[in-house]
Design an enzyme around this catalytic site. Sequence first.
Site, short mmCIF file in Angstrom:
data_model
loop_
_atom_site.label_atom_id
_atom_site.label_comp_id
_atom_site.label_asym_id
_atom_site.label_seq_id
_atom_site.Cartn_x
_atom_site.Cartn_y
_atom_site.Cartn_z
CB ALA A 130 15.24 3.45 30.32
CG HIS A 165 4.89 4.12 11.74
ND1 HIS A 165 5.20 5.34 11.19
CD2 HIS A 165 5.99 3.74 12.43
CE1 HIS A 165 6.43 5.67 11.54
NE2 HIS A 165 6.94 4.72 12.28
N1 NAI Z 1 6.11 4.54 16.28
C1 NAI Z 1 7.11 5.24 15.77
O1 NAI Z 1 6.89 6.19 15.04
C2 NAI Z 1 8.51 4.87 16.10
C3 NAI Z 1 8.79 3.68 16.72
N2 NAI Z 1 10.06 3.35 17.08
C4 NAI Z 1 10.23 2.09 17.81
O2 NAI Z 1 10.36 2.38 19.21
C5 NAI Z 1 11.05 1.30 19.85
C6 NAI Z 1 12.13 1.87 20.77
O3 NAI Z 1 13.10 2.56 20.03
P1 NAI Z 1 14.44 3.08 20.75
O4 NAI Z 1 14.13 3.75 22.03
O5 NAI Z 1 15.22 3.79 19.72
O6 NAI Z 1 15.16 1.66 21.06
P2 NAI Z 1 16.27 1.35 22.16
O7 NAI Z 1 16.85 0.03 21.79
O8 NAI Z 1 17.18 2.51 22.32
O9 NAI Z 1 15.44 1.21 23.52
C7 NAI Z 1 14.57 0.15 23.76
C8 NAI Z 1 14.65 -0.17 25.24
O10 NAI Z 1 13.68 -1.16 25.54
C9 NAI Z 1 14.22 -1.96 26.56
N3 NAI Z 1 13.50 -3.21 26.67
C10 NAI Z 1 13.61 -4.34 25.94
N4 NAI Z 1 12.76 -5.28 26.38
C11 NAI Z 1 12.06 -4.72 27.40
C12 NAI Z 1 11.03 -5.16 28.25
N5 NAI Z 1 10.55 -6.41 28.14
N6 NAI Z 1 10.56 -4.33 29.19
C13 NAI Z 1 11.06 -3.08 29.31
N7 NAI Z 1 12.04 -2.60 28.54
C14 NAI Z 1 12.54 -3.41 27.59
C15 NAI Z 1 15.67 -2.13 26.17
O11 NAI Z 1 16.47 -2.56 27.26
C16 NAI Z 1 16.01 -0.74 25.69
O12 NAI Z 1 16.54 0.06 26.73
C17 NAI Z 1 11.55 0.40 18.71
O13 NAI Z 1 10.68 -0.71 18.56
C18 NAI Z 1 11.47 1.30 17.48
O14 NAI Z 1 11.33 0.58 16.29
C19 NAI Z 1 11.11 4.18 16.84
C20 NAI Z 1 10.89 5.39 16.20
C21 NAI Z 1 9.58 5.83 15.77
O1 OAA Z 2 12.09 3.52 11.04
C1 OAA Z 2 12.12 2.97 12.16
O2 OAA Z 2 12.46 1.79 12.34
C2 OAA Z 2 11.68 3.77 13.33
C3 OAA Z 2 10.42 4.44 12.97
O3 OAA Z 2 9.35 3.84 13.01
C4 OAA Z 2 10.50 5.77 12.39
O4 OAA Z 2 11.50 6.48 12.58
O5 OAA Z 2 9.54 6.14 11.71
#
Ligand code: NAI
Ligand code: OAA
EC number: 1.1.1.37
Length: 320
Positions: free
Chosen positions: A11, A176
């Site tokens: 979240a 990615h």
């Molecule tokens: N695939 C893609 O294209 C992209 C991937 N990401 C990735 O998405 C992920 C999330 O990004 P954000 O939401 O910005 O990060 P964020 O830090 O804002 O949210 C992550 C949430 O996960 C929660 N969390 C941690 N451990 C947990 C667990 N065991 N169970 C449930 N919740 C848990 C945290 O408390 C936090 O609220 C990151 O790994 C980021 O690198 C981000 C952007 C693009």
């Molecule tokens: O760059 C990052 O760490 C998050 C991500 O995967 C993206 O925005 O493409």
Amino acid sequence: MARKKIALIGAGNIGGTLAHLAALKGLGDIVLFDVVEGVPQGKALDLSQCGPVEGFDARITGSNDYADIAGADVIIVTAGVARKPGMSRDDLLGINLKVMKAVGEGIAANAPDAFVICITNPLDAMVWALREFSGLPHTKVVGMAGVLDSARFSHFLAEEFQVSVKDVNSFVLGGHGDTMVPVLEYSTVSGIPVSDLIAMGFSTRERIDAIVQRTRSGGGEIVGLLKTGSAFYAPATSAIAMAESYLYDKKRVLPAAAHLTGQYGVDDLYVGVPIIIGKDGVEKIIEISLTDEAKTNLAVSVDAVKELLVACKAIDGSLA
Ligand SMILES: NC(=O)C1=CN([C@@H]2O[C@H](COP(=O)(O)OP(=O)(O)OC[C@H]3O[C@@H](n4cnc5c(N)ncnc54)[C@H](O)[C@@H]3O)[C@@H](O)[C@H]2O)C=CC1
Ligand SMILES: O=C([O-])CC(=O)C(=O)O
């Protein structure tokens, strides 16, 4: 008809944005799950209070108990840690792998019939591990990255050609990471290939090459600007497009990390390729023909994903 149920595991920045979009679009009732107490509940209450203004009736709840995701139709996973400046996505592997184990087990025990979209990085390794830990069918577990990377590519191309972004269609394949493969041959403006637009003087090969490079490092560009985390609006929007294709059986053709079993010469790996998403999940993996250059670039990208799986297996013996 009963409302659909959308469970969001994590979240944080993306999780909250996903909940907002899902509510605005009326996708169904929403459960925000997180390990931090208070955060999913607080975000759920805040988002619920948008309802009277926007006129949506979605029930939005926050939880720290996996039992509350029971019966979810779609699950979007963002649990874990995001990178900060100076880090690569791969630096997140150790910590996020442990998170995928907990999430996979939680999904298996409570919502094994869901369509699961993983977003957590490093994406291609985490979606593979999440599938392994959950034991769900490969067709019901996908990774979101290609829609986002293609959206970035399309945005930059639309700016360059000074045309509506609506008419730009582009594909980014592969893992990615920095080795992702924006495929120029399949990128068009209303069907007009980029190479024709270059020939007509809309741009130059050098400028397009720079756009390809900017797309590859598109995530890092935003991390560098934000300093405290990574992109979340476009990632959430991209995952919602995938969820909608499943929920409404739209059969959209989208680039996403799917489990390959020989396609593109790749076996038992999740890598970004064009797929059709419909009511059965990943209904088809589309094997497009690639130029020799794109094939070589894809092979480099696939090797990078393979290395990450070796690292996953070294950390968690149950994956070997
Ligand atoms: N695939 C893609 O294209 C992209 C991937 N990401 C990735 O998405 C992920 C999330 O990004 P954000 O939401 O910005 O990060 P964020 O830090 O804002 O949210 C992550 C949430 O996960 C929660 N969390 C941690 N451990 C947990 C667990 N065991 N169970 C449930 N919740 C848990 C945290 O408390 C936090 O609220 C990151 O790994 C980021 O690198 C981000 C952007 C693009
Ligand atoms: O760059 C990052 O760490 C998050 C991500 O995967 C993206 O925005 O493409």
